[in-house]
Every structure is written in C-alpha cells, then in structure tokens.
Scaffold this active site. Structure first.
Site, short mmCIF file in Angstrom:
data_model
loop_
_atom_site.label_atom_id
_atom_site.label_comp_id
_atom_site.label_asym_id
_atom_site.label_seq_id
_atom_site.Cartn_x
_atom_site.Cartn_y
_atom_site.Cartn_z
N ASP A 292 0.87 -1.17 0.00
CA ASP A 292 0.00 0.00 0.00
C ASP A 292 0.92 1.23 0.00
O ASP A 292 2.14 1.12 0.11
CB ASP A 292 -0.92 -0.03 1.23
CG ASP A 292 -2.19 0.78 1.04
OD1 ASP A 292 -2.24 1.62 0.11
OD2 ASP A 292 -3.14 0.60 1.83
N ALA A 293 0.33 2.41 -0.13
CA ALA A 293 1.11 3.64 -0.25
C ALA A 293 2.12 3.77 0.89
O ALA A 293 1.78 3.61 2.06
CB ALA A 293 0.18 4.84 -0.27
#
Length: 401
Positions: A292-293
């Site tokens: 994820d980011a």
C-alpha cells in the site's frame, strides 16, 4: 525457503514465448533498471513536478526506469495524454494503475460512478457489483490503465472503521465473496490486471493506517474462517495482484513465528511471515504483491525509511508504491540490493512476477507493433448512455432500509 513464482501456472498461465521475453528482459537489465522496476510513481496530469523533484515526467520514466505508474485526478483527455506520454518514454511497458472501486470515476474526473461496495451489498443484487466492475474496466482501459487497485475485499466487522466502511462489500465473508466475485467478473470483461486489498484484512478495528499501525486482532481460527476464506476464494479464482496493507495480524504472526515478541510485530508490508509464509506459501498465492502507499504512518513509524524501503521487498512484496524523494528512495533500494538485504533470488523472483503480468497482457507485443498507446476515439465509452443507465439502476436498487 521463500516460494518462487511459476509463470506457467495461474494467475500467469504464460506460454513459452511470453516467459522467454520475461527472462531475456531480466537478463539484459542493469542493476539500476532492476531497482527501478520495483517502484510505482505517482503522477499528476498537467504537472511535471512531484514531491519537490525537478524531473519531467519523461525524465522520471527514463532516468529511474520505473515499473509502474499511478496518477491523480483530471479529465479523460488529460489522463489519456499523460499515460500515452509515459508509455512512449518507457523502454519496458508500464503497469498503469487506477483506484476504480465504484466505477470509472476512480480513473478520471468525468468517469461514471456506479456503486460503492456498501451500495452494491445494500441492493441485494450482484448485477450492481458486476456493473461497477464492468464500467471500471471499460472506462479505465480506454484511458490506458491496465491495472485496477480494487476491489476492497475487507470485511466490515466494526462499523466504526473509517477506511472501508463504505468500500467493503459486507459484514461477513459470504457477502464479501458474493459481491467481489461479481465485481471482478465485470472488471475482467476488459483486459486489466485485478488487484484485491488490504491484505491481511481491514475492517475489524477503528485505527487508520494513514496515521498508525493497523492491527487485525483475530485469532488464527477466526481469521481462517473469515478473511482466510475470502482470500482463498480469490486466489483460487486467479486474482493476479494483492495489495499488502500496513496491517499486522499478531495472533497469526506469532503462530507462524513463535519467537516474535509484541515489539517485533510488523505490518504485513514488512512481515515475511505474512507475505512469504502465509500468503505465498500456505495460501499458495503465485501472483504479485504490492505495498500500500508508502507514506502512511502504519509503515513509516516502523523504522527508518532507508531500512523499510528494501525490507519491504525482502519481506516478499514485489513492488513498492510511491516515492517520497525519488533519488533518495532509489538509493535506499539500491543499497539494500547491493548489501544483500534483497538477495539475488528475491530480486529475480520479484522481477519475474512484475514482468510476468506485463507479459500476460502482452504489453511488450503491443509496444512492438505500435498498439500500446490509446486513441482519443476510445474515450467515447466514458460517460456513455449505457453506463449512465447502470448508475441510475444501481441508485434505485441501493435505496434500502
């Protein structure tokens, strides 16, 4: 022993020519190209600047050899123009991603909204979820997108959860499986890579991984009977990519590695026991894992960035989502590779998984024959009458008490 990818098996199912392209490409790469392929950059249509770096879009692609791209906002003409520009500049075709969890509006400002996960479930009709996936795929691919970072296959066990409360397709595994299967069936009417999230499962708590480490508190048996069922279903169905969240699963992590103490518990993005042991080995996931980011505090609070950038790949993630400082992060990843944090075997396995998806889409053949770039005429599908009718139908069916 880390489980290595088999490109002849699902979700890849590559033929000999496709595998040859993957292996020949890796064999011809410099170390800089290998490291670059692990990164997905975030672009802003209409702007060349990102995070204080003075690089043009073309320079980011050519100088840093990125493997993937995501972008923010703007209308369909601008987005398509940007994606054509990026693919034109890239030696190896890019995986280009959007977040279409409710329709084409996730890919472009003028895209068609169909339904959120909660709305699809409220309708009681799988055609609403199917149409959300169908429109997402059609409108995104018209722009040049080839990867969709959705749907969320999380289970909303806690109504106070702020991350997936309207993005989740239900409060139990059966509902989530039913509606996300329908969404993905619609999505794959287009030629697009599926990516489900957020491994190992959001929705049990009320923390926010943007601000703090997420924790899924379920026991091993509870997880197996809920999130485990959801992920096994999608892996069996051939999902190609899974996004690892900055979420810990302490009970399962300790069961897999009894030597772990509470202070040793890491988010999935940095936990080999969750990526290598549980996902890739026990659940037999043969696809690609992306973080994820990487600006979320659930990851950044774990350790220094220079350590967690390469450790995410060492733990079993195959791509790293978003730079902070593009030169610095590239250096951190390169140092990790040169210092053996990322072994040669792990690097090659990650590259085979990344390039394998590009080969599955035959991006290299499209690049060679000049059909990789998109034409403006393809944008006619965005906001078309058929899609607007699907949105209206979803709105009518989603009104429930």
């Amino acid at each position: 022993m880390a489980k290595l990818v088999d490109l002849t098996k699902k979700p890849y199912n590559l033929n000999a020519d496709q595998i040859k392209w993957v292996e020949d490409t890796i064999a011809g790469m410099t170390d800089e190209e290998k490291v670059g392929q692990l990164f997905v950059n975030l672009f802003f249509p209409g702007s060349d600047e990102y995070s204080g770096n003075e690089f043009t879009n073309q320079e980011i692609v050519e100088k840093f050899h990125i493997g993937g791209a995501r972008y923010k906002g703007q209308d369909s003409v601008q987005v398509q123009g940007l994606l054509n520009e990026l693919q034109s500049a890239s030696k190896i075709p890019l995986l280009v991603a959007a977040n279409c969890d409710s329709g084409g509006d996730g890919a472009t400002n003028d895209g068609t909204y169909i339904a959120s996960g909660a709305q699809a479930e409220a309708s009681g009709d799988t055609s609403v979820a199917y149409n959300a996936g169908y429109v997402s795929g059609r409108e995104a691919t018209a722009l040049g997108v080839n990867t969709n970072f959705d749907p969320c296959v999380d289970i909303l066990m806690n109504w106070r959860n702020t991350i997936v409360n309207t993005r989740a397709y239900g409060t139990n595994a059966d509902s989530v499986i039913k509606y996300t299967n329908a969404y993905l069936e619609g999505l794959t009417q287009s030629e697009i890579i599926q990516c489900i999230k957020h491994w190992p499962g959001d929705g049990t708590e009320e923390r926010d991984q943007h601000l703090v480490l997420g924790v899924n508190e379920l026991s091993v048996d509870e997880w197996e009977d809920s999130f485990g069922r959801v992920y096994r279903n999608h892996i069996e169905n051939g999902v190609e990519m899974i996004m690892a969240g900055h979420i810990a699963l302490p009970e399962y992590q300790k069961a897999l590695n009894p030597s772990l103490k509470d202070e040793d518990i890491m988010p999935a993005t940095l936990a080999p026991e969750l990526i290598q042991d549980l996902l890739k080995t026990k659940l037999d996931f043969n696809g690609m894992v992306i973080t994820d980011a990487a600006h979320m505090l659930g990851m950044t609070s774990a350790m220094r960035r220079e350590d967690y950038v390469p450790l995410s790949i060492a733990a079993g993630c195959d791509m790293f989502l978003f730079f902070n400082d593009i030169e610095e992060d590239t250096m951190f990843m390169m140092n990790g590779y040169k210092n053996g944090v990322i072994t040669e075997e792990r690097m090659t396995d990650a590259l085979r998984r990344i390039l394998g998806l590009k080969a599955k889409l035959n991006l290299h053949l499209k690049q060679a024959e000049g059909t990789l770039l998109k034409d403006k005429s393809e944008l006619e599908v965005i906001g078309c009458e058929e899609h607007l009718e699907m949105g209206a139908d979803a709105a009518n069916k989603g009104i429930t008490l």
